[in-house]
Design an enzyme around this catalytic site. Structure first.
Site, mmCIF file in Angstrom:
data_model
loop_
_atom_site.group_PDB
_atom_site.id
_atom_site.type_symbol
_atom_site.label_atom_id
_atom_site.label_comp_id
_atom_site.label_asym_id
_atom_site.label_seq_id
_atom_site.Cartn_x
_atom_site.Cartn_y
_atom_site.Cartn_z
ATOM 1 N N ASP A 1 -33.533 13.396 7.632
ATOM 2 C CA ASP A 1 -33.754 13.205 6.194
ATOM 3 C C ASP A 1 -34.559 11.922 5.907
ATOM 4 O O ASP A 1 -34.025 10.939 5.403
ATOM 5 C CB ASP A 1 -32.394 13.165 5.483
ATOM 6 C CG ASP A 1 -32.527 13.334 3.978
ATOM 7 O OD1 ASP A 1 -33.641 13.170 3.445
ATOM 8 O OD2 ASP A 1 -31.499 13.600 3.325
ATOM 9 N N HIS B 1 -35.113 13.554 0.856
ATOM 10 C CA HIS B 1 -34.667 14.037 -0.458
ATOM 11 C C HIS B 1 -34.987 13.034 -1.567
ATOM 12 O O HIS B 1 -34.992 13.398 -2.734
ATOM 13 C CB HIS B 1 -33.190 14.460 -0.447
ATOM 14 C CG HIS B 1 -32.179 13.350 -0.474
ATOM 15 N ND1 HIS B 1 -31.576 12.844 0.654
ATOM 16 C CD2 HIS B 1 -31.642 12.661 -1.503
ATOM 17 C CE1 HIS B 1 -30.721 11.903 0.314
ATOM 18 N NE2 HIS B 1 -30.737 11.763 -0.988
ATOM 19 N N SER C 1 -28.872 6.391 -0.935
ATOM 20 C CA SER C 1 -29.741 7.204 -0.102
ATOM 21 C C SER C 1 -31.027 6.460 0.165
ATOM 22 O O SER C 1 -31.610 5.877 -0.747
ATOM 23 C CB SER C 1 -30.050 8.524 -0.768
ATOM 24 O OG SER C 1 -29.056 9.429 -0.428
HETATM 25 N N1 ARG Z 1 -25.829 14.601 -0.704
HETATM 26 C C1 ARG Z 1 -26.922 13.722 -0.551
HETATM 27 C C2 ARG Z 1 -27.063 12.794 -1.801
HETATM 28 O O1 ARG Z 1 -26.274 12.857 -2.695
HETATM 29 C C3 ARG Z 1 -28.184 14.406 -0.217
HETATM 30 C C4 ARG Z 1 -28.749 15.317 -1.273
HETATM 31 C C5 ARG Z 1 -30.031 16.015 -0.955
HETATM 32 N N2 ARG Z 1 -29.864 17.135 -0.086
HETATM 33 C C6 ARG Z 1 -29.626 18.409 -0.513
HETATM 34 N N3 ARG Z 1 -29.474 19.349 0.375
HETATM 35 N N4 ARG Z 1 -29.543 18.706 -1.772
HETATM 36 O O2 ARG Z 1 -28.103 12.498 -2.303
HETATM 37 N N1 ASP Z 2 -26.978 11.299 -0.909
HETATM 38 C C1 ASP Z 2 -26.681 10.195 -1.784
HETATM 39 C C2 ASP Z 2 -27.924 9.594 -2.424
HETATM 40 O O1 ASP Z 2 -28.901 10.256 -2.664
HETATM 41 C C3 ASP Z 2 -25.878 9.157 -1.075
HETATM 42 C C4 ASP Z 2 -24.418 9.418 -1.221
HETATM 43 O O2 ASP Z 2 -23.988 9.854 -2.289
HETATM 44 O O3 ASP Z 2 -23.698 9.123 -0.280
HETATM 45 O O4 ASP Z 2 -27.932 8.474 -2.857
#
Ligand code: ARG
Ligand code: ASP
Length: 721
Positions: free
Chosen positions: A224, A88, A656
């Site tokens: 990921d 991502h 991330s």
């Molecule tokens: N929650 C994670 C972060 O804040 C991954 C986000 C990307 N994945 C998604 N399905 N949108 O970045």
């Molecule tokens: N998914 C998040 C990022 O892209 C990490 C988190 O918020 O825990 O940095």
């Protein structure tokens, strides 16, 4: 009977509890680990020294960590500059190289040799060379009684001097950032590489498996990850993209452990966490979850439903909106988790208790009383005052962000302002630049989707923002359109000159004066200017006045907490996109009554979730085949293929792509998310349910090797058994 076992039981409980007195909360500065954290880290099982993590005299772990584009973290995993980050995080780059015919998002991408590695203009990788404490010089001219503005300019003046005189090489950069709400300042000497090429990415059915349904959720089964490579000039220094550039020879590359992790194993995560607010007063926490999160969730909820409807029906729209959808959905879901988590853990109540204790200690000490009495109450008071303005701001910014016609209008206005400021003679040049910059925007724009989003969001905006904040001109337009989102949107999209690249081109192909005159008549731009005016006149002035009082008091309150609560709590600076180390243990948790979550997931779980053809839960045929044959090579354990695991490392957005390292500093996982119950860790860290989610590094290697057959990458790495 009961009586008799109570004693040994109690003893056991005590032992178990004392065994657990390590604190996993905190995002620590790497250069301070040896004084503040090393002992505890070793107590938790770390086998290396703080000086192996941060060292300015020899290659150390920090030299393998980069800020990836300023929005994620990545790490160097070979002595040829190979970078590992999340799928991502690489998503935009992968998308930009994708077309319907050559869809790397869908099918994955693997450069079979160095020449196939793809450049990504604008993408950077920044190393931290050195960190210095410059608090004393930064604050040298600050005096009591200064206004926030005066204070800031006194500091800026000093910082400029510091930056100019700092010892650094010509190709290095320097930045200074405030910590602890401006009570401390640290300087960072950095090196930014500008030629970062895409090397490999799995298909989204692996790299984004579970997509938005599984996002922020445990148990998780997402691979990921994506891989890039840093290229440098022949001298090894940062250089703009060139075919002559060579793979970077890094100061340090992370060795990769093939051993995996067990329950309670020590782990640490190094990376660039973006923003946390751990020291808010109770009113601030309350406002965040009850008012601001709620408003933003409401707006995004509506926008997402509309995008989703179109994306499921239309393959072209799916590509155009994939990244936008994911971006919008991400924080939408995070805020919902945050609202729920704060409620579930009584976050506001706990803050109030903390504040009561703080006040009691403060009252008992004449020095503190003199310095800090009243600070907390005033701060809470200002939070109550700022609430309606902050809410109006959030509705407004979500509106302009999610209705892309408004975003386009906003950009047109800025472009014309620019011409106005630099002189009409610049019109031609700036017009070309503007058109170029709008090209990618329209490439991913669909006016039908946007029209429907506009209907919903205008209705919500009208309900959510009181008249006196929205302003008269907006109000007049709203009334002219029968106070109805659909009536308004129909009219906007039928006659605005900003609904396609072609229209925009012919619109601004006209002479400057005509463009300016017509801009005022364009209904979309007209509405945006009316709303902007309302916002500037009625919201942003009071907002920034109150905010400046809040900043001032928040700084004093920070210092007050560090003095008064010193024995009760350990203080670490809020995240601010600088390099931090956080550490914890591999561990499951109990999200709700009678439910326990284990800390590991396996490929079996991917197959449990598998829905053939589904856009979130499809599994590629090759992976199914490997699963059926249990063909895991050297990466499986006992006939199973580990996929993800969780631990109590305190992380946030920006972390991330961060490496998860074991007790020896070997790479065991790749951080990419947090668990739903714990997303409130940004304002209310709670060790019982806050967990970070990591991909097991062996799953990454398995995909690269057995799935993609890209063994040339495995050969570059240093695997340790
Ligand atoms: N929650 C994670 C972060 O804040 C991954 C986000 C990307 N994945 C998604 N399905 N949108 O970045
Ligand atoms: N998914 C998040 C990022 O892209 C990490 C988190 O918020 O825990 O940095």
């Amino acid at each position: 009977m009961l009586q008799r076992i109570v004693k040994p039981l109690l003893l056991l409980v005590l032992i178990v509890q004392t065994g657990r007195t390590y604190a996993t909360e905190g995002m620590w500065l790497p250069q301070l680990l040896s004084t503040l954290n090393e002992k505890e880290m070793k107590g938790m099982g770390m086998k290396i020294n703080a000086s192996d993590i941060y060292n300015i005299n020899k290659g150390s772990l920090k030299d393998a960590i980069v800020s990836f584009g300023g929005f994620c973290t990545a790490e160097v995993i070979s002595n040829q500059g190979l970078l590992l980050t999340n799928h991502h995080c690489g998503y935009d780059a992968i998308q930009k190289h994708s077309t319907l015919q050559n869809n790397f998002l869908e099918n994955g991408f693997w450069a079979k040799s160095a020449v196939e590695e793809l450049p990504n203009p604008g993408l950077t990788a920044t190393f931290i060379v050195r960190i210095d404490d410059v608090t004393k010089s930064a604050l040298q001219d600050v005096k009591g009684g200064m206004s926030e503005k005066e204070r800031q300019s006194a500091i800026d003046k000093r910082l400029n001097e510091i930056k100019q005189t700092v010892r650094k090489e010509s190709w290095q950069d320097v930045m200074v950032k405030p910590f602890f709400e401006g009570n401390q300042y640290f300087l960072f000497v950095t090196e930014t590489y500008k030629d970062v090429r895409l090397v490999g990415a799995p298909p989204s059915s692996i790299g984004k498996f579970g997509s938005d349904t599984d996002n922020w959720v445990w148990p998780r089964h997402t691979g990921d990850f994506s891989m890039f490579r840093i290229y440098a000039g022949k001298d090894g220094r940062p250089a703009p993209y060139s075919g002559d550039n060579v793979p970077l020879k890094p100061k340090y590359a992370l060795p990769i452990s093939m051993k995996g992790v067990k329950q309670n194993d020590f782990t640490m995560v190094l990376g660039f966490p973006g923003r946390t607010n751990e020291y808010l007063p109770s009113e601030g926490v309350k406002q965040t979850v009850e008012v601001l999160d709620a408003a933003k969730v409401e707006m995004r909820d509506a926008a997402l439903k509309i995008m989703d409807g179109y994306m499921r029906k239309d393959a072209q729209i799916k590509i155009q909106y994939a990244a936008k959808y994911a971006g919008t959905a991400n924080y939408w879901k995070k805020w919902m988790g945050e609202m729920q988590g704060v409620k579930q853990t009584n976050g506001i109540g706990k803050k109030q208790q903390y504040e009561a204790e703080y006040k009691q200690l403060l009252q008992a000490n004449p020095v503190w009383k003199q310095q800090y009495a009243g600070t907390l109450d005033s701060l809470n008071g200002y939070y109550r005052q700022i609430q309606p303005y902050a809410q109006a701001r959030d509705y407004y910014s979500e509106l302009v962000k999610n209705v892309e016609l408004f975003t386009a209008s906003d950009r047109l206005i800025s472009f014309l302002n620019d011409v106005h400021e630099r002189g009409e003679g610049q019109f031609e040049t700036l017009r070309q630049q503007f058109l170029e910059s709008m090209q990618p925007f329209y490439q991913n724009y669909n006016a039908k989707v946007d029209h429907d989003i506009c209907i919903s969001l205008m209705d919500i905006y009208a309900k959510g923002v009181p008249k006196q904040y929205a302003g008269n001109e907006y109000q007049q337009i709203w009334i002219e359109n029968n106070k109805d989102g659909r009536t308004l949107a129909d009219q906007l999209y039928a006659s605005s000159g900003l609904t396609s690249m072609d229209k925009l081109k012919s619109f601004i192909q006209q002479p400057y004066n005509t463009v300016v005159a017509q801009m005022w008549k364009d209904p979309a731009t007209h509405l945006v200017m009316a709303m902007r005016k309302g916002f500037v006149e009625n919201v942003s002035k009071p907002l920034s006045d109150i905010q400046s009082s809040i900043n001032n008091l928040q700084r004093t309150y920070m210092q007050a907490q560090m003095d008064v609560m010193a024995g009760k709590k350990r203080f670490y600076p809020d995240a601010n996109s600088t390099l931090r180390v956080t550490y914890g243990k591999v561990d499951g948790y109990n999200p709700r009554d009678a439910i326990h979550y284990d800390f590991y997931t396996y490929l079996d779980g991917v197959m449990e979730k598998y829905i053939p053809g589904d856009y979130e839960f499809d599994v590629p045929a090759k992976l199914i085949e490997l699963y059926k044959k249990k063909d895991y090579g050297r990466y499986g354990v006992n006939g199973k293929m580990p996929v993800c695991f969780i631990g109590s490392n305190h992380s946030t957005g920006g972390n991330s792509g961060s490496p998860a390292l074991d007790a020896y500093g070997h790479l065991v996982g790749l951080n990419f998310d947090r668990t739903w119950e714990g997303t409130m860790s940004d304002i209310n860290y709670d060790p019982s349910i806050c967990r970070n989610i990591m991909v097991d590094i062996r799953y990454v290697l398995f995909i690269v090797d057995k799935y993609a057959g890209c063994t040339r990458l495995i050969d570059e790495m240093k695997l340790v058994n």
